[in-house]
Design a protein around this motif. Structure first.
Motif, mmCIF file in Angstrom:
data_model
loop_
_atom_site.group_PDB
_atom_site.id
_atom_site.type_symbol
_atom_site.label_atom_id
_atom_site.label_comp_id
_atom_site.label_asym_id
_atom_site.label_seq_id
_atom_site.Cartn_x
_atom_site.Cartn_y
_atom_site.Cartn_z
ATOM 1 N N MET A 102 28.091 43.999 14.990
ATOM 2 C CA MET A 102 26.962 44.920 14.846
ATOM 3 C C MET A 102 27.066 46.014 15.908
ATOM 4 N N HIS A 103 26.979 47.273 15.484
ATOM 5 C CA HIS A 103 27.067 48.386 16.413
ATOM 6 C C HIS A 103 25.767 48.530 17.214
ATOM 7 N N TYR A 104 25.859 49.323 18.300
ATOM 8 C CA TYR A 104 24.729 49.459 19.224
ATOM 9 C C TYR A 104 23.448 49.882 18.511
ATOM 10 N N TYR A 105 23.498 50.925 17.706
ATOM 11 C CA TYR A 105 22.266 51.435 17.100
ATOM 12 C C TYR A 105 21.704 50.469 16.056
ATOM 13 N N GLU A 106 22.567 49.677 15.441
ATOM 14 C CA GLU A 106 22.075 48.616 14.554
ATOM 15 C C GLU A 106 21.321 47.561 15.365
ATOM 16 N N LYS A 107 21.838 47.259 16.545
ATOM 17 C CA LYS A 107 21.161 46.291 17.411
ATOM 18 C C LYS A 107 19.803 46.819 17.863
ATOM 19 N N ILE A 108 19.735 48.106 18.171
ATOM 20 C CA ILE A 108 18.459 48.699 18.586
ATOM 21 C C ILE A 108 17.443 48.623 17.448
ATOM 22 N N GLN A 109 17.880 48.914 16.237
ATOM 23 C CA GLN A 109 16.993 48.816 15.076
ATOM 24 C C GLN A 109 16.516 47.375 14.883
ATOM 25 N N THR A 110 17.425 46.423 15.054
ATOM 26 C CA THR A 110 17.062 45.012 14.909
ATOM 27 C C THR A 110 16.073 44.594 15.987
ATOM 28 N N PHE A 111 16.321 45.023 17.214
ATOM 29 C CA PHE A 111 15.417 44.736 18.331
ATOM 30 C C PHE A 111 14.020 45.275 18.017
ATOM 31 N N ALA A 112 13.953 46.509 17.569
ATOM 32 C CA ALA A 112 12.663 47.118 17.248
ATOM 33 C C ALA A 112 11.940 46.345 16.153
ATOM 34 N N GLN A 113 12.680 45.906 15.145
ATOM 35 C CA GLN A 113 12.065 45.159 14.051
ATOM 36 C C GLN A 113 11.528 43.814 14.532
ATOM 37 N N LEU A 114 12.251 43.169 15.427
ATOM 38 C CA LEU A 114 11.772 41.905 15.995
ATOM 39 C C LEU A 114 10.468 42.114 16.763
ATOM 40 N N VAL A 115 10.382 43.207 17.497
ATOM 41 C CA VAL A 115 9.149 43.507 18.234
ATOM 42 C C VAL A 115 7.998 43.758 17.263
ATOM 43 N N ARG A 116 8.281 44.481 16.182
ATOM 44 C CA ARG A 116 7.231 44.744 15.188
ATOM 45 C C ARG A 116 6.724 43.449 14.547
ATOM 46 N N ASN A 117 7.638 42.517 14.302
ATOM 47 C CA ASN A 117 7.317 41.341 13.496
ATOM 48 C C ASN A 117 6.712 40.186 14.287
ATOM 49 N N ASN A 118 6.728 40.265 15.609
ATOM 50 C CA ASN A 118 6.262 39.139 16.415
ATOM 51 C C ASN A 118 5.082 39.540 17.293
ATOM 52 N N THR A 119 4.178 38.608 17.475
ATOM 53 C CA THR A 119 2.966 38.881 18.253
ATOM 54 C C THR A 119 2.836 37.986 19.477
ATOM 55 N N LYS A 120 3.765 37.058 19.639
ATOM 56 C CA LYS A 120 3.757 36.194 20.826
ATOM 57 C C LYS A 120 5.122 36.324 21.514
ATOM 58 N N ILE A 121 5.279 37.445 22.204
ATOM 59 C CA ILE A 121 6.535 37.747 22.885
ATOM 60 C C ILE A 121 6.395 37.378 24.360
ATOM 61 N N ALA A 122 7.452 36.829 24.934
ATOM 62 C CA ALA A 122 7.483 36.556 26.369
ATOM 63 C C ALA A 122 8.774 37.130 26.940
ATOM 64 N N ALA A 123 8.725 37.539 28.198
ATOM 65 C CA ALA A 123 9.899 38.142 28.830
ATOM 66 C C ALA A 123 10.318 37.337 30.048
ATOM 67 N N PHE A 124 11.634 37.284 30.244
ATOM 68 C CA PHE A 124 12.208 36.676 31.445
ATOM 69 C C PHE A 124 13.151 37.707 32.052
ATOM 70 N N THR A 125 12.906 38.105 33.307
ATOM 71 C CA THR A 125 13.665 39.211 33.887
ATOM 72 C C THR A 125 14.344 38.829 35.195
ATOM 73 N N GLY A 126 15.488 39.505 35.435
ATOM 74 C CA GLY A 126 16.250 39.299 36.659
ATOM 75 C C GLY A 126 16.570 40.617 37.333
ATOM 76 N N ALA A 127 17.391 40.548 38.362
ATOM 77 C CA ALA A 127 17.635 41.700 39.240
ATOM 78 C C ALA A 127 18.210 42.904 38.515
ATOM 79 N N GLY A 128 18.930 42.673 37.414
ATOM 80 C CA GLY A 128 19.579 43.776 36.723
ATOM 81 C C GLY A 128 18.629 44.801 36.142
ATOM 82 N N ILE A 129 17.360 44.439 35.931
ATOM 83 C CA ILE A 129 16.448 45.417 35.334
ATOM 84 C C ILE A 129 16.008 46.479 36.335
#
Length: 246
Positions: free
Chosen positions: A1-28
């Protein structure tokens, strides 16, 4: 899957879910001017008066015995009070405001999630705003480290140190418990800025894993995006608001 396809997929996952949680590390936070652990190790390696590495620097015994050298190193590595949130921090804050994000569990101490406006932040190692006298335990905010080369307690005269140093990197178990709780309830996990932490979470939970240094691994329910983190979250936001990605 190319980068922009992944971005579209990421966006769709965000649209479709209402209970999102994040885990972050130093790289952000590298796009906010704060080095990650590899960058900090390089900085410390350039110091001819110090050879202890990151964990040696963050040892309370070393910091108490060598406060001048400790604060010199601390200000070159971890301590960046003027750093500002980048696209990743702001994206997660926006999700929380939209009632889509349950919360953030983070290994970072830089306070940038809170600066971005996030409220539900569970810091496994605390943050730079938590400082105490190494003798009498009086509490101080981080401005004391900005105003004085060697911050000293106004009650007893002993050196003031960040809590995560005084605790010798001991984690806050209540924060880990609360962070683990929100992660366990997620129908989508966003894991950003950490190389291997995704392996610690159930494979059954859908994940978006974003990191510049990340191997491409085929795992069901996981979307891996190997790219600059701030760019990824900038591009996902553009898709969500129907703005062309340049």
């Amino acid at each position: 899957m190319h980068y922009y396809e992944k971005i579209q997929t990421f966006a769709q996952l965000v649209r479709n879910n209402t209970k999102i949680a994040a885990f972050t590390g130093a790289g952000i936070s590298t796009d906010s001017g704060i080095p990650d652990l590899a960058g900090m190790s390089f900085i410390l390696g350039e110091e001819k008066d110090f050879s202890g590495g990151i964990f040696g620097m963050l040892n309370s015994t070393f910091a108490k015995k060598n406060p001048k050298l400790f604060y010199l190193l601390y200000r070159k590595t971890f301590f960046h009070p003027n750093a500002e949130p980048n696209a990743c921090h702001l994206f997660l804050s926006d999700l929380e405001k939209q009632k889509k994000l349950l919360g953030i569990a983070t290994m970072n101490i830089d306070f940038l999630h809170q600066k971005a406006g996030s409220k539900s932040v569970h810091e496994y190692w605390g943050n730079m705003r938590m400082n105490h006298c190494s003798l009498c335990n009086k509490s101080f905010d981080w401005d004391i480290a900005q105003q004085n080369d060697i911050p000293l307690c106004d009650l007893c005269g002993h050196v003031i140190l960040p809590d995560f140093v005084l605790r010798n990197l001991g984690t806050y178990q209540d924060n880990i418990r609360d962070g683990s709780n929100i992660l366990s309830k997620a129908d989508l996990m966003i894991i950003a800025g950490t190389k291997n932490s995704w392996r610690n979470f159930p494979e059954s939970t859908p994940k978006v894993i974003v990191n510049l240094e990340l191997p491409e691994i085929n795992e069901s329910n996981s979307l891996f995006i190997q790219e600059n983190i701030a760019k990824v979250f900038t591009d996902v936001k553009k898709v969500l608001i129907h703005t062309p990605i340049v």
